[in-house]
Design an enzyme around this catalytic site. Sequence first.
Site, mmCIF file in Angstrom:
data_model
loop_
_atom_site.group_PDB
_atom_site.id
_atom_site.type_symbol
_atom_site.label_atom_id
_atom_site.label_comp_id
_atom_site.label_asym_id
_atom_site.label_seq_id
_atom_site.Cartn_x
_atom_site.Cartn_y
_atom_site.Cartn_z
ATOM 1 N N THR A 105 0.790 -1.276 -0.013
ATOM 2 C CA THR A 105 0.106 -0.032 0.021
ATOM 3 C C THR A 105 0.964 1.380 -0.007
ATOM 4 O O THR A 105 1.736 1.264 0.905
ATOM 5 C CB THR A 105 -0.756 0.053 1.507
ATOM 6 O OG1 THR A 105 -1.260 -1.383 1.535
ATOM 7 C CG2 THR A 105 -2.353 0.964 1.024
ATOM 8 N N GLU A 147 -13.272 -12.241 3.116
ATOM 9 C CA GLU A 147 -12.656 -12.601 4.182
ATOM 10 C C GLU A 147 -13.459 -12.902 5.443
ATOM 11 O O GLU A 147 -13.236 -13.424 6.509
ATOM 12 C CB GLU A 147 -11.367 -11.812 4.451
ATOM 13 C CG GLU A 147 -10.070 -12.443 4.591
ATOM 14 C CD GLU A 147 -8.924 -11.443 4.915
ATOM 15 O OE1 GLU A 147 -8.961 -10.346 4.231
ATOM 16 O OE2 GLU A 147 -7.949 -11.702 5.386
ATOM 17 N N ASP A 194 1.102 -13.184 4.437
ATOM 18 C CA ASP A 194 2.127 -12.529 5.423
ATOM 19 C C ASP A 194 2.738 -13.462 6.133
ATOM 20 O O ASP A 194 2.707 -13.924 7.135
ATOM 21 C CB ASP A 194 0.949 -11.699 6.401
ATOM 22 C CG ASP A 194 0.089 -10.891 5.614
ATOM 23 O OD1 ASP A 194 0.534 -9.840 5.295
ATOM 24 O OD2 ASP A 194 -1.089 -11.197 5.942
HETATM 25 C C1 6MZ Z 1 -6.653 -7.824 4.310
HETATM 26 C C2 6MZ Z 1 -4.517 -7.658 4.683
HETATM 27 C C3 6MZ Z 1 -4.037 -9.127 5.056
HETATM 28 O O1 6MZ Z 1 0.473 -3.014 2.111
HETATM 29 O O2 6MZ Z 1 1.484 -2.163 4.234
HETATM 30 N N1 6MZ Z 1 -3.428 -7.080 4.437
HETATM 31 N N2 6MZ Z 1 -5.740 -7.211 4.173
HETATM 32 N N3 6MZ Z 1 -6.363 -9.277 4.814
HETATM 33 C C4 6MZ Z 1 -5.316 -9.796 5.193
HETATM 34 N N4 6MZ Z 1 -5.393 -10.993 5.764
HETATM 35 C C5 6MZ Z 1 -4.806 -11.383 7.074
HETATM 36 N N5 6MZ Z 1 -2.953 -8.915 5.205
HETATM 37 C C6 6MZ Z 1 -2.229 -8.020 4.805
HETATM 38 O O3 6MZ Z 1 1.073 -4.560 3.884
HETATM 39 C C7 6MZ Z 1 0.422 -4.580 5.011
HETATM 40 C C8 6MZ Z 1 -1.122 -4.301 4.643
HETATM 41 O O4 6MZ Z 1 -1.645 -5.214 3.802
HETATM 42 C C9 6MZ Z 1 -3.001 -5.597 4.062
HETATM 43 C C10 6MZ Z 1 -3.392 -4.583 5.143
HETATM 44 O O5 6MZ Z 1 -3.916 -3.451 4.421
HETATM 45 C C11 6MZ Z 1 -2.079 -4.256 5.989
HETATM 46 O O6 6MZ Z 1 -2.103 -3.060 6.470
HETATM 47 P P1 6MZ Z 1 1.471 -3.118 3.083
HETATM 48 O O7 6MZ Z 1 2.920 -3.516 2.492
#
Ligand code: 6MZ
Length: 358
Positions: free
Chosen positions: A98, A223, A299
């Site tokens: 993001t 989700e 993640d």
């Molecule tokens: C929804 C998720 C996520 O973008 O800051 N993120 N969004 N569901 C999930 N499942 C558990 N896991 C991660 O990476 C972190 C961001 O990715 C999204 C969320 O917006 C989180 O803040 P970046 O690199």
Amino acid sequence: MEWCVSIPKIELHAHLNGSIRDSTLLELARVLGEKGVIAFSDVEHVIVKDDRSLHEVFKLFDLIHILTSDHATVTRITQEVVEDFASENVVYLELRTTPKRNESIGMSKRSYMEAVMEGLRAVNAVDVDFGCQKSTMNNKNMNDVCNGTARKKMYVRLLLSIDRRETTEAAMETVKLALEMRDLGVVGIDLSGNPIVGEWTTFLPALRFARDQGLQITLHCGEVPNKKEIQSMLDFQPQRVGHACCFEEEEWRKLKLSKIPVEICLTSNIRTETISSIDIHHFVDLYKAQHPLVLCTDDTGVFATSISREYHLAASAFGLGRREMFDLAKNSVEFIFADDGVKQDLKEIFDLTEGSWI
Ligand code: 6MZ
């Protein structure tokens, strides 16, 4: 487990800030603790814990974002995350993040992404093709990759994520940035963030614009239970969806008819309890129906997993052998957002490797 590491793999659903090593997060937290910005003792146990509810996951992301708020750190984590995927034998990575604005240190969404690009350039464990230069993967190189005589090569492409907390204008800014960075390896847009926050209609104008401009789109879909939103997302016909946990019969029917590929994140779904147990995971039904699927990590840092562990988990939980797992990885090539030239190169990598270990 070792054979799961050795299969060449495609990773299509990995969030940059969710994939940071614990050791790096602890180091960053210690530094901010010494500066008095945070209390290290309060956050240490939050970082090392690995069983979290969906709600706790999003609280953790807020903490991670405090730890990674400057350009140098964004560059560092990008480099480390790419190197970690390379060490798992990932041959094509679509990394999503993001773009963030932090006016106090002069960070714009654009400069955040430039820091990410800097991280890609800093990778030295493998040769990274991130789309700015012509593909360097010819057959000779691929042979070398397979017999271990050359530096490993890896394709990396980027997806810019829209966070569900953002406004229509902020989402549009991200899409425009993605368009500006198309020649720099950005191939698409992701909609993610806390699924109980925000309305689909807020993001729709930006997503429509992205699609009209030729960007590819993947949506976090279902989700949490939200029938109306899931239906609207499927009607939008994105190129892929992530998760697809809380579908009902009607939505499954729609998904299967549409053949939209699903990014499956097993450990994430189990840890966040969006799926109560692995043996009832929708992977089984979709796999049996030969629906397009790709195994992903979501993640790796937050859920203490790796792409090889996800392959191992699927193989053991669903009784799949080496042949099936290899085919699962190979078939994922069809769902990448990069161009046909990259697809062709990847297919050749799989063809060259196939004989050596099936
Ligand atoms: C929804 C998720 C996520 O973008 O800051 N993120 N969004 N569901 C999930 N499942 C558990 N896991 C991660 O990476 C972190 C961001 O990715 C999204 C969320 O917006 C989180 O803040 P970046 O690199």
